[in-house]
Design a protein around this motif. Sequence first.
Motif, PDB file in Angstrom:
ATOM      1  N   GLN A  54       0.823  -1.203   0.000  1.00  0.00           N
ATOM      2  CA  GLN A  54       0.000   0.000   0.000  1.00  0.00           C
ATOM      3  C   GLN A  54       0.858   1.253   0.000  1.00  0.00           C
ATOM      4  N   ALA A  55       1.991   1.215   0.698  1.00  0.00           N
ATOM      5  CA  ALA A  55       2.894   2.368   0.714  1.00  0.00           C
ATOM      6  C   ALA A  55       3.445   2.643  -0.678  1.00  0.00           C
ATOM      7  N   ILE A  56       3.742   1.597  -1.440  1.00  0.00           N
ATOM      8  CA  ILE A  56       4.246   1.775  -2.806  1.00  0.00           C
ATOM      9  C   ILE A  56       3.149   2.321  -3.711  1.00  0.00           C
ATOM     10  N   LEU A  57       1.926   1.829  -3.534  1.00  0.00           N
ATOM     11  CA  LEU A  57       0.808   2.320  -4.351  1.00  0.00           C
ATOM     12  C   LEU A  57       0.511   3.786  -4.069  1.00  0.00           C
ATOM     13  N   ASP A  58       0.724   4.207  -2.837  1.00  0.00           N
ATOM     14  CA  ASP A  58       0.440   5.592  -2.454  1.00  0.00           C
ATOM     15  C   ASP A  58       1.583   6.545  -2.790  1.00  0.00           C
ATOM     16  N   ALA A  59       2.742   5.998  -3.157  1.00  0.00           N
ATOM     17  CA  ALA A  59       3.935   6.822  -3.346  1.00  0.00           C
ATOM     18  C   ALA A  59       3.845   7.796  -4.531  1.00  0.00           C
ATOM     19  N   PRO A  60       3.374   7.381  -5.712  1.00  0.00           N
ATOM     20  CA  PRO A  60       3.323   8.333  -6.839  1.00  0.00           C
ATOM     21  C   PRO A  60       2.412   9.519  -6.544  1.00  0.00           C
ATOM     22  N   ASP A  61       2.825  10.687  -6.987  1.00  0.00           N
ATOM     23  CA  ASP A  61       2.062  11.913  -6.771  1.00  0.00           C
ATOM     24  C   ASP A  61       0.919  11.979  -7.781  1.00  0.00           C
ATOM     25  N   ALA A  62      -0.300  11.725  -7.315  1.00  0.00           N
ATOM     26  CA  ALA A  62      -1.460  11.677  -8.206  1.00  0.00           C
ATOM     27  C   ALA A  62      -1.832  13.050  -8.762  1.00  0.00           C
ATOM     28  N   ARG A  63      -1.191  14.119  -8.276  1.00  0.00           N
ATOM     29  CA  ARG A  63      -1.496  15.452  -8.801  1.00  0.00           C
ATOM     30  C   ARG A  63      -0.849  15.682 -10.153  1.00  0.00           C
ATOM     31  N   THR A  64       0.140  14.860 -10.495  1.00  0.00           N
ATOM     32  CA  THR A  64       0.805  14.979 -11.792  1.00  0.00           C
ATOM     33  C   THR A  64       0.280  13.912 -12.747  1.00  0.00           C
ATOM     34  N   TRP A  65       0.476  14.151 -14.052  1.00  0.00           N
ATOM     35  CA  TRP A  65       0.009  13.202 -15.065  1.00  0.00           C
ATOM     36  C   TRP A  65       0.714  11.858 -14.907  1.00  0.00           C
ATOM     37  N   ALA A  66       2.037  11.886 -14.807  1.00  0.00           N
ATOM     38  CA  ALA A  66       2.801  10.643 -14.688  1.00  0.00           C
ATOM     39  C   ALA A  66       2.521   9.945 -13.368  1.00  0.00           C
ATOM     40  N   GLY A  67       2.354  10.743 -12.299  1.00  0.00           N
ATOM     41  CA  GLY A  67       2.098  10.153 -10.993  1.00  0.00           C
ATOM     42  C   GLY A  67       0.770   9.426 -10.939  1.00  0.00           C
ATOM     43  N   ASP A  70       1.083   6.209 -12.940  1.00  0.00           N
ATOM     44  CA  ASP A  70       1.835   5.177 -12.227  1.00  0.00           C
ATOM     45  C   ASP A  70       1.006   4.544 -11.125  1.00  0.00           C
ATOM     46  N   ARG A  71       0.302   5.372 -10.356  1.00  0.00           N
ATOM     47  CA  ARG A  71      -0.508   4.832  -9.258  1.00  0.00           C
ATOM     48  C   ARG A  71      -1.597   3.908  -9.794  1.00  0.00           C
ATOM     49  N   THR A  72      -2.241   4.320 -10.878  1.00  0.00           N
ATOM     50  CA  THR A  72      -3.298   3.492 -11.463  1.00  0.00           C
ATOM     51  C   THR A  72      -2.721   2.215 -12.059  1.00  0.00           C
ATOM     52  N   LEU A  73      -1.574   2.324 -12.719  1.00  0.00           N
ATOM     53  CA  LEU A  73      -0.931   1.159 -13.320  1.00  0.00           C
ATOM     54  C   LEU A  73      -0.542   0.137 -12.263  1.00  0.00           C
ATOM     55  N   PHE A  74       0.139   0.584 -11.221  1.00  0.00           N
ATOM     56  CA  PHE A  74       0.588  -0.348 -10.175  1.00  0.00           C
ATOM     57  C   PHE A  74      -0.600  -0.952  -9.422  1.00  0.00           C
ATOM     58  N   SER A  75      -1.651  -0.158  -9.242  1.00  0.00           N
ATOM     59  CA  SER A  75      -2.843  -0.673  -8.555  1.00  0.00           C
ATOM     60  C   SER A  75      -3.524  -1.745  -9.384  1.00  0.00           C
ATOM     61  N   PHE A 159       8.706   2.375 -11.149  1.00  0.00           N
ATOM     62  CA  PHE A 159       8.446   1.565  -9.959  1.00  0.00           C
ATOM     63  C   PHE A 159       9.558   1.748  -8.927  1.00  0.00           C
ATOM     64  N   GLU A 160      10.792   1.861  -9.380  1.00  0.00           N
ATOM     65  CA  GLU A 160      11.905   2.082  -8.455  1.00  0.00           C
ATOM     66  C   GLU A 160      11.749   3.408  -7.720  1.00  0.00           C
ATOM     67  N   LEU A 161      11.227   4.419  -8.406  1.00  0.00           N
ATOM     68  CA  LEU A 161      10.978   5.704  -7.752  1.00  0.00           C
ATOM     69  C   LEU A 161       9.922   5.561  -6.658  1.00  0.00           C
ATOM     70  N   ALA A 162       8.889   4.775  -6.942  1.00  0.00           N
ATOM     71  CA  ALA A 162       7.832   4.564  -5.954  1.00  0.00           C
ATOM     72  C   ALA A 162       8.362   3.787  -4.746  1.00  0.00           C
ATOM     73  N   VAL A 163       9.210   2.795  -4.995  1.00  0.00           N
ATOM     74  CA  VAL A 163       9.786   2.015  -3.899  1.00  0.00           C
ATOM     75  C   VAL A 163      10.680   2.896  -3.033  1.00  0.00           C
ATOM     76  N   SER A 164      11.459   3.761  -3.674  1.00  0.00           N
ATOM     77  CA  SER A 164      12.342   4.663  -2.926  1.00  0.00           C
ATOM     78  C   SER A 164      11.534   5.595  -2.036  1.00  0.00           C
ATOM     79  N   ALA A 165      10.416   6.099  -2.542  1.00  0.00           N
ATOM     80  CA  ALA A 165       9.564   6.979  -1.740  1.00  0.00           C
ATOM     81  C   ALA A 165       8.921   6.208  -0.590  1.00  0.00           C
ATOM     82  N   ALA A 166       8.487   4.968  -0.862  1.00  0.00           N
ATOM     83  CA  ALA A 166       7.864   4.165   0.185  1.00  0.00           C
ATOM     84  C   ALA A 166       8.866   3.736   1.250  1.00  0.00           C
TER      85      ALA A 166
END
Length: 254
Positions: A54-67, A70-75, A159-166
């Motif tokens: 869940q921490a990895i899924l929440d990591a991408p910034d949903a306010r940006t297009w790429a974020g 990424d969140r939708t893709l990983f979910s 995905f590595e960026l999301a893991v680093s944030a989580a």
Amino acid sequence: MRTRNARLAALRSFLKYAAHYDLTALIVIQQALAIPMKRFDRPVLGFLSREEMQAILDAPDARTWAGERDRTLFSLMYNTGARVSEAIGLRVGEVIVDGAAVAHLHGKGRKDRSVPLWRTTVSLIRNWKRRLAFTSEEDFLFPNRSGGRMARSNVTQRFELAVSAAAERYPQLASRSISPHTIRHTTAMHLLQSGLDISVIALWLGHESSATTHMYLQADLAMKERILNRLQPMTSSQGRYRPPDQLMQFLMSL
């Protein structure tokens, strides 16, 4: 060892074919076919806990297009257990969010399967589709910046960026080897721990044989420990009952 075994398997296939056409080489062919496969230790499957996932899924910034992408893709990958190639190959029209929500995945060997979607996944996909205005059903659901298909390396990088944030919340993630395929293992393990039958998990993941899915049974140490705690060895003694002092005093007073 796996590379050696794969080459030996290819060589055996060729030699069996050659044996039908060159009888004079049968002795050499038999000697070559007698070479055994090398044994090797299978690595333990890595998977994430529910909190880590869940921490990895929440990591991408949903306010940006790429974020948000990424969140939708990983979910969706976590929901469906999809391989990276299956997820990035999805078209807009292949993910149904109205009525019975489902994703139609195209797996290995041209094997298709349909996986139901959770409400949280449906909500994310609906919001993401709003950002994909003026797209047709044939366009990729998770495109790159130019609208084309994402590359596997691009998914790995994001995905590595999301893991680093989580890892800021769960530092143990930084020292582990985690890839996008870990999401697939995590889905299988969480379904197994939820009590889902192994044959259903095989269909969920698109395994040709349920025997492939049995490796997750071998990996779930937590489940083994819970089962072990419920059992006692046949040779273990129950021990002699020792009544408490208060009970002994009551009995002595009778």
